[in-house]
Design a protein around this motif. Structure first.
Motif, PDB file in Angstrom:
ATOM      1  N   GLU A 139       0.818  -1.215   0.000  1.00 36.31           N
ATOM      2  CA  GLU A 139       0.000   0.000   0.000  1.00 36.31           C
ATOM      3  C   GLU A 139       0.851   1.265   0.000  1.00 36.31           C
ATOM      4  O   GLU A 139       0.521   2.240  -0.679  1.00 36.31           O
ATOM      5  CB  GLU A 139      -0.914   0.008   1.237  1.00 36.31           C
ATOM      6  CG  GLU A 139      -2.011  -1.043   1.207  1.00 36.31           C
ATOM      7  CD  GLU A 139      -2.825  -1.067   2.485  1.00 36.31           C
ATOM      8  OE1 GLU A 139      -3.800  -1.834   2.544  1.00 36.31           O
ATOM      9  OE2 GLU A 139      -2.504  -0.315   3.432  1.00 36.31           O
ATOM     10  N   GLU A 140       1.946   1.248   0.748  1.00 37.41           N
ATOM     11  CA  GLU A 140       2.738   2.468   0.923  1.00 37.41           C
ATOM     12  C   GLU A 140       3.871   2.620  -0.087  1.00 37.41           C
ATOM     13  O   GLU A 140       4.330   3.743  -0.323  1.00 37.41           O
ATOM     14  CB  GLU A 140       3.324   2.503   2.340  1.00 37.41           C
ATOM     15  CG  GLU A 140       2.268   2.597   3.433  1.00 37.41           C
ATOM     16  CD  GLU A 140       2.857   2.645   4.830  1.00 37.41           C
ATOM     17  OE1 GLU A 140       2.143   3.041   5.752  1.00 37.41           O
ATOM     18  OE2 GLU A 140       4.044   2.283   5.002  1.00 37.41           O
ATOM     19  N   THR A 141       4.319   1.512  -0.680  1.00 40.75           N
ATOM     20  CA  THR A 141       5.484   1.592  -1.575  1.00 40.75           C
ATOM     21  C   THR A 141       5.332   0.821  -2.875  1.00 40.75           C
ATOM     22  O   THR A 141       6.180   0.956  -3.761  1.00 40.75           O
ATOM     23  CB  THR A 141       6.752   1.074  -0.864  1.00 40.75           C
ATOM     24  OG1 THR A 141       6.667  -0.355  -0.720  1.00 40.75           O
ATOM     25  CG2 THR A 141       6.922   1.707   0.516  1.00 40.75           C
ATOM     26  N   GLY A 142       4.326  -0.044  -2.975  1.00 39.70           N
ATOM     27  CA  GLY A 142       4.162  -0.850  -4.178  1.00 39.70           C
ATOM     28  C   GLY A 142       5.154  -1.986  -4.300  1.00 39.70           C
ATOM     29  O   GLY A 142       5.295  -2.575  -5.387  1.00 39.70           O
ATOM     30  N   VAL A 188       5.965   3.273  -5.383  1.00 41.30           N
ATOM     31  CA  VAL A 188       4.753   4.036  -5.685  1.00 41.30           C
ATOM     32  C   VAL A 188       3.840   3.959  -4.468  1.00 41.30           C
ATOM     33  O   VAL A 188       3.594   2.879  -3.933  1.00 41.30           O
ATOM     34  CB  VAL A 188       4.008   3.467  -6.911  1.00 41.30           C
ATOM     35  CG1 VAL A 188       2.704   4.229  -7.136  1.00 41.30           C
ATOM     36  CG2 VAL A 188       4.880   3.513  -8.150  1.00 41.30           C
ATOM     37  N   HIS A 190       0.403   3.767  -3.092  1.00 40.70           N
ATOM     38  CA  HIS A 190      -0.963   3.466  -3.532  1.00 40.70           C
ATOM     39  C   HIS A 190      -2.002   4.027  -2.563  1.00 40.70           C
ATOM     40  O   HIS A 190      -3.110   4.377  -2.979  1.00 40.70           O
ATOM     41  CB  HIS A 190      -1.151   1.952  -3.661  1.00 40.70           C
ATOM     42  CG  HIS A 190      -0.327   1.342  -4.756  1.00 40.70           C
ATOM     43  ND1 HIS A 190      -0.471   1.682  -6.087  1.00 40.70           N
ATOM     44  CD2 HIS A 190       0.665   0.406  -4.717  1.00 40.70           C
ATOM     45  CE1 HIS A 190       0.380   0.985  -6.825  1.00 40.70           C
ATOM     46  NE2 HIS A 190       1.091   0.206  -6.014  1.00 40.70           N
ATOM     47  N   ASP A 191      -1.662   4.099  -1.289  1.00 43.78           N
ATOM     48  CA  ASP A 191      -2.588   4.609  -0.281  1.00 43.78           C
ATOM     49  C   ASP A 191      -2.457   6.131  -0.212  1.00 43.78           C
ATOM     50  O   ASP A 191      -1.898   6.696   0.729  1.00 43.78           O
ATOM     51  CB  ASP A 191      -2.284   3.967   1.082  1.00 43.78           C
ATOM     52  CG  ASP A 191      -3.315   4.310   2.140  1.00 43.78           C
ATOM     53  OD1 ASP A 191      -4.398   4.821   1.764  1.00 43.78           O
ATOM     54  OD2 ASP A 191      -3.052   4.069   3.331  1.00 43.78           O
ATOM     55  N   VAL A 192      -2.995   6.787  -1.229  1.00 41.77           N
ATOM     56  CA  VAL A 192      -2.852   8.237  -1.372  1.00 41.77           C
ATOM     57  C   VAL A 192      -3.783   8.951  -0.404  1.00 41.77           C
ATOM     58  O   VAL A 192      -4.910   8.534  -0.167  1.00 41.77           O
ATOM     59  CB  VAL A 192      -3.156   8.665  -2.818  1.00 41.77           C
ATOM     60  CG1 VAL A 192      -3.047  10.181  -2.970  1.00 41.77           C
ATOM     61  CG2 VAL A 192      -2.205   7.960  -3.789  1.00 41.77           C
TER      62      VAL A 192
END
Length: 224
Positions: A139-142, A188, A190-192
């Protein structure tokens, strides 16, 4: 959370008890005449998390634990307001790869915006801590990571306001794992819109120059 202390991995149980609100696991072990030599494992047992640690006799020296922070100086308490008691168990990972160390940057929803830490977060209901670090890393880094071992446990206790404005008597318990990332990619988030503003692989040569939180820096000093 329950804590089980054994003599050796797979060895005899020395004691088992429930970790009180605000209680540091090291203090819980110390009060039984032992030192916490190392954490061994953490697993789910129904609605509870059981932390197994190895204990060793201590020589009645000085126990070094984090002191409770007390009331957050930025928290304005209204007359008669009573903080809600909350104990949060979270899991984080020290993730290594050929590209360096995986890091996440805190957003302005936190008290340390712009500083860097480790991927991780709260253990969800029904979730094993090792599942938490895999999910949070994605979620935080892909990144797809593989848990290796539990290496540390941290405890922190303070009174302050949650992001939603609720005044909390907050006890944070952090389970810290070592993990690998066999196939690192460009991180990346993902948990924007949450507590993570960015993510990156920090090259090994840049670890000392990175603006880590104090808790993260102490972990890296111990385990890298």
């Amino acid at each position: 959370m329950r804590i089980v202390c054994v003599s050796t991995p797979g060895g005899a149980e020395l004691f088992a008890s429930r970790l009180g609100h605000g209680e540091d696991p090291r203090l819980a072990v110390w009060q039984h005449g032992l030192s916490l030599a190392r954490p061994i494992a953490a697993f789910r047992d129904g609605e509870d998390i059981v932390l197994t640690v190895q204990g060793a006799p201590h020589s009645h020296g000085v126990l070094r634990t984090r002191r409770p922070r007390g009331l957050d100086p930025d928290a304005e308490v209204r007359p008669g307001e009573v903080p809600q008691v909350r104990q949060r168990i979270a899991a984080y990972s020290i993730v290594a790869s050929r590209r360096g160390l995986l890091a996440t940057q805190f957003s302005d929803q936190t008290h340390v915006p712009g500083q860097w830490g480790l991927p991780g977060g709260g253990v969800d209901a029904g979730e094993e801590p090792t599942e938490t670090i895999v999910r949070e890393a994605m979620e935080e880094t892909g990144q797809r990571i593989e848990p290796v071992e539990l290496v540390d446990v941290q405890s922190d206790h303070w009174i302050g306001r949650a992001p939603n404005g609720v005044l909390e008597d907050f006890h944070a318990i952090r389970l810290v794992y070592r993990a690998d990332c066999p196939d690192p990619t460009d991180p990346v988030v993902h948990d924007v819109g949450g507590t993570t503003a960015g993510a990156c692989w920090v090259p090994w040569s840049e670890l000392r120059r990175t603006r880590w939180t104090s808790g993260t820096r102490s972990l890296l000093d111990r385990h890298l």
